[in-house]
Write an enzyme that holds these catalytic residues in place. Sequence first.
Site, PDB file in Angstrom:
ATOM      1  N   SER A  41      26.327 -47.608   5.058  1.00  0.00           N
ATOM      2  CA  SER A  41      26.948 -46.653   4.274  1.00  0.00           C
ATOM      3  C   SER A  41      28.384 -47.431   4.590  1.00  0.00           C
ATOM      4  O   SER A  41      29.265 -47.116   5.261  1.00  0.00           O
ATOM      5  CB  SER A  41      26.624 -45.385   5.127  1.00  0.00           C
ATOM      6  OG  SER A  41      28.247 -45.844   6.181  1.00  0.00           O
ATOM      7  N   HIS A 146      21.390 -43.482   7.476  1.00  0.00           N
ATOM      8  CA  HIS A 146      21.316 -44.369   8.584  1.00  0.00           C
ATOM      9  C   HIS A 146      19.530 -43.460   9.380  1.00  0.00           C
ATOM     10  O   HIS A 146      18.624 -44.601   9.554  1.00  0.00           O
ATOM     11  CB  HIS A 146      21.437 -44.231   9.943  1.00  0.00           C
ATOM     12  CG  HIS A 146      23.200 -44.793  10.057  1.00  0.00           C
ATOM     13  ND1 HIS A 146      24.442 -44.528  10.662  1.00  0.00           N
ATOM     14  CD2 HIS A 146      23.221 -45.603   9.278  1.00  0.00           C
ATOM     15  CE1 HIS A 146      25.516 -45.238  10.457  1.00  0.00           C
ATOM     16  NE2 HIS A 146      24.363 -45.934   8.615  1.00  0.00           N
ATOM     17  N   GLU A 155      26.442 -39.147  11.798  1.00  0.00           N
ATOM     18  CA  GLU A 155      26.461 -39.333  12.810  1.00  0.00           C
ATOM     19  C   GLU A 155      26.763 -37.937  13.722  1.00  0.00           C
ATOM     20  O   GLU A 155      27.821 -37.624  12.944  1.00  0.00           O
ATOM     21  CB  GLU A 155      26.761 -40.572  13.243  1.00  0.00           C
ATOM     22  CG  GLU A 155      26.194 -41.827  12.620  1.00  0.00           C
ATOM     23  CD  GLU A 155      27.591 -42.515  12.776  1.00  0.00           C
ATOM     24  OE1 GLU A 155      28.676 -43.103  14.029  1.00  0.00           O
ATOM     25  OE2 GLU A 155      26.961 -43.960  11.996  1.00  0.00           O
ATOM     26  N   GLU A 197      20.570 -46.745  14.194  1.00  0.00           N
ATOM     27  CA  GLU A 197      21.297 -46.399  15.323  1.00  0.00           C
ATOM     28  C   GLU A 197      20.913 -46.197  16.683  1.00  0.00           C
ATOM     29  O   GLU A 197      21.276 -46.650  17.888  1.00  0.00           O
ATOM     30  CB  GLU A 197      22.675 -46.697  15.117  1.00  0.00           C
ATOM     31  CG  GLU A 197      23.437 -46.700  13.936  1.00  0.00           C
ATOM     32  CD  GLU A 197      24.873 -46.685  13.487  1.00  0.00           C
ATOM     33  OE1 GLU A 197      24.871 -45.385  14.736  1.00  0.00           O
ATOM     34  OE2 GLU A 197      25.117 -46.562  12.356  1.00  0.00           O
ATOM     35  N   ASP A 233      30.777 -38.142  12.416  1.00  0.00           N
ATOM     36  CA  ASP A 233      31.554 -39.373  11.613  1.00  0.00           C
ATOM     37  C   ASP A 233      30.221 -38.678  10.271  1.00  0.00           C
ATOM     38  O   ASP A 233      29.017 -38.900   9.807  1.00  0.00           O
ATOM     39  CB  ASP A 233      30.395 -40.469  11.671  1.00  0.00           C
ATOM     40  CG  ASP A 233      30.753 -41.624  10.651  1.00  0.00           C
ATOM     41  OD1 ASP A 233      31.480 -41.076   8.900  1.00  0.00           O
ATOM     42  OD2 ASP A 233      30.521 -42.722  10.363  1.00  0.00           O
ATOM     43  N   GLU A 274      35.693 -38.812  11.387  1.00  0.00           N
ATOM     44  CA  GLU A 274      35.360 -39.956  10.772  1.00  0.00           C
ATOM     45  C   GLU A 274      34.922 -39.411   9.352  1.00  0.00           C
ATOM     46  O   GLU A 274      33.965 -38.868   9.047  1.00  0.00           O
ATOM     47  CB  GLU A 274      34.400 -41.101  11.788  1.00  0.00           C
ATOM     48  CG  GLU A 274      34.627 -42.090  11.000  1.00  0.00           C
ATOM     49  CD  GLU A 274      33.590 -43.076  11.659  1.00  0.00           C
ATOM     50  OE1 GLU A 274      33.193 -42.876  12.961  1.00  0.00           O
ATOM     51  OE2 GLU A 274      33.353 -43.956  10.763  1.00  0.00           O
ATOM     52  N   ASP A 301      37.364 -44.782   8.086  1.00  0.00           N
ATOM     53  CA  ASP A 301      36.516 -46.396   8.215  1.00  0.00           C
ATOM     54  C   ASP A 301      36.063 -46.580   6.603  1.00  0.00           C
ATOM     55  O   ASP A 301      37.263 -47.551   6.647  1.00  0.00           O
ATOM     56  CB  ASP A 301      35.284 -45.425   8.597  1.00  0.00           C
ATOM     57  CG  ASP A 301      33.726 -46.677   8.838  1.00  0.00           C
ATOM     58  OD1 ASP A 301      34.155 -47.412   8.584  1.00  0.00           O
ATOM     59  OD2 ASP A 301      33.002 -45.896   8.750  1.00  0.00           O
ATOM     60  N   LYS A 326      35.731 -52.530  12.207  1.00  0.00           N
ATOM     61  CA  LYS A 326      35.013 -52.972  12.022  1.00  0.00           C
ATOM     62  C   LYS A 326      35.614 -54.380  11.537  1.00  0.00           C
ATOM     63  O   LYS A 326      35.850 -54.373  10.318  1.00  0.00           O
ATOM     64  CB  LYS A 326      34.008 -52.527  10.749  1.00  0.00           C
ATOM     65  CG  LYS A 326      33.695 -51.364  11.473  1.00  0.00           C
ATOM     66  CD  LYS A 326      33.106 -50.652  10.290  1.00  0.00           C
ATOM     67  CE  LYS A 326      32.013 -49.280  10.932  1.00  0.00           C
ATOM     68  NZ  LYS A 326      31.398 -48.362   9.695  1.00  0.00           N
ATOM     69  N   HIS A 354      30.868 -50.890  15.756  1.00  0.00           N
ATOM     70  CA  HIS A 354      29.590 -51.706  15.675  1.00  0.00           C
ATOM     71  C   HIS A 354      29.326 -51.116  13.961  1.00  0.00           C
ATOM     72  O   HIS A 354      29.764 -50.659  13.526  1.00  0.00           O
ATOM     73  CB  HIS A 354      28.299 -51.066  16.247  1.00  0.00           C
ATOM     74  CG  HIS A 354      27.927 -49.946  16.299  1.00  0.00           C
ATOM     75  ND1 HIS A 354      26.783 -49.388  16.709  1.00  0.00           N
ATOM     76  CD2 HIS A 354      28.616 -49.024  15.646  1.00  0.00           C
ATOM     77  CE1 HIS A 354      26.507 -47.892  16.159  1.00  0.00           C
ATOM     78  NE2 HIS A 354      27.284 -47.547  15.535  1.00  0.00           N
ATOM     79  N   LYS A 377      33.062 -47.847  19.582  1.00  0.00           N
ATOM     80  CA  LYS A 377      31.378 -46.663  18.661  1.00  0.00           C
ATOM     81  C   LYS A 377      30.538 -47.468  18.854  1.00  0.00           C
ATOM     82  O   LYS A 377      30.443 -48.785  18.057  1.00  0.00           O
ATOM     83  CB  LYS A 377      31.918 -46.188  16.865  1.00  0.00           C
ATOM     84  CG  LYS A 377      31.065 -45.417  17.252  1.00  0.00           C
ATOM     85  CD  LYS A 377      31.061 -44.650  15.833  1.00  0.00           C
ATOM     86  CE  LYS A 377      30.758 -45.677  13.783  1.00  0.00           C
ATOM     87  NZ  LYS A 377      30.511 -44.285  13.202  1.00  0.00           N
TER      88      LYS A 377
HETATM   89  P1  PGA Z   1      28.004 -48.952   8.625  1.00  0.00           P
HETATM   90  O1  PGA Z   1      27.897 -47.511   8.353  1.00  0.00           O
HETATM   91  O2  PGA Z   1      25.742 -48.372   7.954  1.00  0.00           O
HETATM   92  O3  PGA Z   1      28.427 -49.587   7.025  1.00  0.00           O
HETATM   93  O4  PGA Z   1      27.486 -49.671   9.388  1.00  0.00           O
HETATM   94  C1  PGA Z   1      28.505 -47.122   9.703  1.00  0.00           C
HETATM   95  C2  PGA Z   1      29.381 -45.724   9.991  1.00  0.00           C
HETATM   96  O5  PGA Z   1      29.500 -45.508   9.026  1.00  0.00           O
HETATM   97  O6  PGA Z   1      30.388 -46.194  10.555  1.00  0.00           O
HETATM   98 ZN    ZN Z   2      31.541 -44.615   9.596  1.00  0.00          ZN
END
Ligand code: PGA
Ligand code: ZN
Length: 399
Positions: A41, A146, A155, A197, A233, A274, A301, A326, A354, A377
């Site tokens: 994402s 995810h 999340e 995850e 999140d 988030e 984020d 990140k 992560h 996280k």
């Molecule tokens: P990602 O997303 O799939 O881009 O790693 C994780 C997040 O939104 O925190």
């Molecule tokens: Zn996020």
Amino acid sequence: MSEIEYIELRTVLDSRGNPTVEADVYVEDGFGRFSAPSGASRGKNEVVPFPKGGVEEGIEFFMDNVLEELVGMDGAYQEEVDSLLKEVDGTPNFSKMGGNVAVAVSVALAKAVADARDLPLFRYIGGLLNPSIPYPFGNVLGGGKHAVGGTVIQEFLSIALEGDAFERIYANALVHREVKEALKKRFPDAAIGKGDEGAWTAKLSDEEALSIVKGAVEKVSDDMGLRMAVGLDLAASEFYRKGRYHYSDRSLSPEEQIYFVAELVDRYSLYSVEDPLQEEDFKGFAQLTEEIGGRCLVIGDDLFVTNPGRLKKGIEMGAANAVLVKLNQIGTLTDTLRTVKLAHSAGYKTVVSHRSGETEDPTIAHLAVGVGALGIKTGAVGGERTAKLNELVRIEEEL
Ligand code: PGA
Ligand code: ZN
């Protein structure tokens, strides 16, 4: 002087089974390795992980255009090396080299120089006198990009706010287990799965999911005698279309979304939310932060993408009070540290994170401790997640 002697790049797998890049950096008397993760994402404003031709094209670009320039440089001049990476790529989003190639080299270099100085990376990065262990944010139930068929909100996180490093990460793992028990009761005949995850996923409404996680967190918190909380999140850009936020049973206008999130914060005493709104809505973020920022972390984020320029705009507008960090959203260690510094100087909290596609590399634990982040996280269970969590235990021992 830590002269850069050689850099090797290779293609390895991430936890989703996708190719990613790993860098080995050799400096005089030191060695460092880092492998880059990948998001699902991803924010629209992140640097691109790899050029159009994929990992191999990124590696080839680096070998043909960058390697020779770096060999012989003093690796301790991280900023100069990172500027050179940006300069040679020459695009605003690392579209020729790939942000993942850049970040693998950038972080492996810091690890090599730390190694040459006989320092753990967290000391080399932070040099802090009193580093502390961040709160682990563990994704225990979810959906979004995810997981197939899971919740709309991406999340549901368990956050341990007390205890030593092991107690904190164990508490989150126990919440993960409690959530499974709750799901078995709720769906006695159905198969229950996990997302990228390692969080559980099931056909639940978002509010059902939230109340299951809240119950699990309260139980573990009581059993262990530790203060714990729940975070979300939403990754709201993923379900924002044509001006509205689309849930399984209804859609909300931006105004209604702000109201809905604020209500969840109070009803479930949420510790953090988030990306509660889509990634370009700085104004909406500011409105929500004004309402709930005094009692809850509002974390950007996809909004900030670890980019100092976007964070600066956010700070000016009061768009949040925390930033997710990140490395591969921005592509270099230097720019990541710049973002963290800016955040802390404005009173914003930081949570080092992560990606959903991870490698077994533990390095972000050092980044989180080194910069003095409030949180980390990085999941609750699963080898590529526990690699970071267990590293926190080792770091605590060193402290
Ligand atoms: P990602 O997303 O799939 O881009 O790693 C994780 C997040 O939104 O925190
Ligand atoms: Zn996020």
